[in-house]
Write a protein that holds these residues in place. Structure first.
Motif, PDB file in Angstrom:
ATOM      1  N   LEU A   1       3.941 -12.934  -1.433  1.00 31.48           N
ATOM      2  CA  LEU A   1       3.376 -12.013  -0.459  1.00 31.48           C
ATOM      3  C   LEU A   1       2.625 -10.905  -1.192  1.00 31.48           C
ATOM      4  O   LEU A   1       3.030 -10.455  -2.255  1.00 31.48           O
ATOM      5  N   SER A   2       1.547 -10.504  -0.615  1.00 32.05           N
ATOM      6  CA  SER A   2       0.769  -9.435  -1.222  1.00 32.05           C
ATOM      7  C   SER A   2       1.525  -8.123  -1.068  1.00 32.05           C
ATOM      8  O   SER A   2       2.055  -7.826  -0.004  1.00 32.05           O
ATOM      9  N   PRO A   3       1.577  -7.320  -2.117  1.00 36.45           N
ATOM     10  CA  PRO A   3       2.265  -6.028  -2.004  1.00 36.45           C
ATOM     11  C   PRO A   3       1.571  -5.142  -0.981  1.00 36.45           C
ATOM     12  O   PRO A   3       0.360  -5.172  -0.827  1.00 36.45           O
ATOM     13  N   HIS A   4       2.344  -4.342  -0.304  1.00 39.13           N
ATOM     14  CA  HIS A   4       1.792  -3.438   0.692  1.00 39.13           C
ATOM     15  C   HIS A   4       1.691  -2.038   0.095  1.00 39.13           C
ATOM     16  O   HIS A   4       2.021  -1.804  -1.059  1.00 39.13           O
ATOM     17  N   LEU A   5       1.246  -1.082   0.892  1.00 39.41           N
ATOM     18  CA  LEU A   5       0.996   0.271   0.402  1.00 39.41           C
ATOM     19  C   LEU A   5       2.241   0.949  -0.160  1.00 39.41           C
ATOM     20  O   LEU A   5       2.136   1.829  -1.004  1.00 39.41           O
ATOM     21  N   GLN A   6       3.436   0.569   0.313  1.00 47.52           N
ATOM     22  CA  GLN A   6       4.638   1.221  -0.189  1.00 47.52           C
ATOM     23  C   GLN A   6       4.929   0.822  -1.633  1.00 47.52           C
ATOM     24  O   GLN A   6       5.657   1.513  -2.334  1.00 47.52           O
ATOM     25  N   ILE A   7       4.391  -0.290  -2.085  1.00 49.81           N
ATOM     26  CA  ILE A   7       4.697  -0.790  -3.419  1.00 49.81           C
ATOM     27  C   ILE A   7       3.711  -0.267  -4.455  1.00 49.81           C
ATOM     28  O   ILE A   7       4.077   0.058  -5.574  1.00 49.81           O
ATOM     29  N   TRP A   8       2.455  -0.142  -4.079  1.00 49.31           N
ATOM     30  CA  TRP A   8       1.441   0.312  -5.023  1.00 49.31           C
ATOM     31  C   TRP A   8       1.652   1.773  -5.368  1.00 49.31           C
ATOM     32  O   TRP A   8       2.008   2.581  -4.529  1.00 49.31           O
ATOM     33  N   ARG A   9       1.413   2.120  -6.621  1.00 50.01           N
ATOM     34  CA  ARG A   9       1.439   3.514  -7.037  1.00 50.01           C
ATOM     35  C   ARG A   9       0.037   4.082  -6.829  1.00 50.01           C
ATOM     36  O   ARG A   9      -0.934   3.554  -7.343  1.00 50.01           O
ATOM     37  N   TRP A  10      -0.051   5.157  -6.059  1.00 49.34           N
ATOM     38  CA  TRP A  10      -1.350   5.718  -5.719  1.00 49.34           C
ATOM     39  C   TRP A  10      -2.059   6.252  -6.952  1.00 49.34           C
ATOM     40  O   TRP A  10      -1.449   6.860  -7.819  1.00 49.34           O
ATOM     41  N   GLY A  11      -3.339   6.027  -7.001  1.00 45.68           N
ATOM     42  CA  GLY A  11      -4.167   6.528  -8.082  1.00 45.68           C
ATOM     43  C   GLY A  11      -5.496   6.993  -7.540  1.00 45.68           C
ATOM     44  O   GLY A  11      -5.807   6.783  -6.365  1.00 45.68           O
ATOM     45  N   PRO A  12      -6.296   7.616  -8.379  1.00 40.84           N
ATOM     46  CA  PRO A  12      -7.587   8.120  -7.915  1.00 40.84           C
ATOM     47  C   PRO A  12      -8.515   7.015  -7.429  1.00 40.84           C
ATOM     48  O   PRO A  12      -9.317   7.224  -6.518  1.00 40.84           O
ATOM     49  N   HIS A  13      -8.404   5.824  -7.998  1.00 39.49           N
ATOM     50  CA  HIS A  13      -9.272   4.727  -7.567  1.00 39.49           C
ATOM     51  C   HIS A  13      -8.987   4.331  -6.124  1.00 39.49           C
ATOM     52  O   HIS A  13      -9.899   3.976  -5.382  1.00 39.49           O
ATOM     53  N   MET A  14      -7.742   4.433  -5.698  1.00 41.26           N
ATOM     54  CA  MET A  14      -7.409   4.120  -4.303  1.00 41.26           C
ATOM     55  C   MET A  14      -7.940   5.207  -3.376  1.00 41.26           C
ATOM     56  O   MET A  14      -8.483   4.911  -2.301  1.00 41.26           O
ATOM     57  N   LEU A  15      -7.789   6.465  -3.790  1.00 49.38           N
ATOM     58  CA  LEU A  15      -8.302   7.574  -2.989  1.00 49.38           C
ATOM     59  C   LEU A  15      -9.813   7.468  -2.825  1.00 49.38           C
ATOM     60  O   LEU A  15     -10.341   7.615  -1.724  1.00 49.38           O
ATOM     61  N   VAL A  16     -10.505   7.182  -3.925  1.00 45.55           N
ATOM     62  CA  VAL A  16     -11.967   7.091  -3.886  1.00 45.55           C
ATOM     63  C   VAL A  16     -12.413   5.918  -3.012  1.00 45.55           C
ATOM     64  O   VAL A  16     -13.399   6.012  -2.290  1.00 45.55           O
ATOM     65  N   SER A  17     -11.681   4.828  -3.045  1.00 41.55           N
ATOM     66  CA  SER A  17     -12.021   3.681  -2.206  1.00 41.55           C
ATOM     67  C   SER A  17     -11.909   4.034  -0.723  1.00 41.55           C
ATOM     68  O   SER A  17     -12.798   3.716   0.072  1.00 41.55           O
ATOM     69  N   ILE A  18     -10.843   4.720  -0.365  1.00 43.09           N
ATOM     70  CA  ILE A  18     -10.665   5.126   1.029  1.00 43.09           C
ATOM     71  C   ILE A  18     -11.698   6.181   1.411  1.00 43.09           C
ATOM     72  O   ILE A  18     -12.271   6.138   2.510  1.00 43.09           O
ATOM     73  N   LEU A  19     -11.968   7.134   0.499  1.00 41.83           N
ATOM     74  CA  LEU A  19     -12.986   8.149   0.774  1.00 41.83           C
ATOM     75  C   LEU A  19     -14.362   7.529   0.971  1.00 41.83           C
ATOM     76  O   LEU A  19     -15.151   8.000   1.799  1.00 41.83           O
TER      77      LEU A  19
END
Length: 136
Positions: A11-29
């Protein structure tokens, strides 16, 4: 015939498993700024065009949001929208670099993501300083 059971797939990991980083923030922004420019920017453009077509009084009412008693709100909106533009532009340039196959190393990816945020803030401050100092 024996029944064939499908092998369990990971199963693909969901948001609770990933450690947030700037690349994720920038992608959402990048997605959020694209939507903001496409909806709010289009509405502002339509309002401006309608104000021009409506005559002097209509255009004066439009300008009052940016020069009259509503100017603080207009400036706040303008600064925010400028940041949105620069953030989307910076992330687009970052994606261009990634599309050519560069910048996937973890440290370089992180620096690039942080760089887009820093670029957007500095470019917004520089533009509005230029606009306000040139006005005085």
């Amino acid at each position: 015939m024996a029944s064939v059971r499908p092998k369990s797939r990971p199963l693909s990991p969901h948001l609770q498993i990933w450690r947030w980083g700037p690349h994720m923030l920038v992608s959402i922004l990048h997605r959020a700024t694209g939507v903001a420019m496409g909806t709010v920017g289009l509405a502002l453009l339509a309002w401006w065009l309608a104000a021009i077509a409506g005559g002097e009084d209509s255009y004066a009412r439009f300008l009052s949001w940016f020069t009259g008693e509503w100017a603080p709100l207009g400036y706040l909106f303008g600064i925010g929208f400028t940041y949105v533009l620069f953030q989307h532009m910076g992330t687009g340039m970052r994606h261009f670099v990634l599309d050519v196959g560069a910048g996937y190393e973890l440290r370089r990816n992180r620096r690039g993501a942080i760089g887009t945020i820093v670029f957007a803030v500095i470019a917004t401050i520089a533009l509005w300083t230029w606009l306000l100092v040139g006005k005085a």
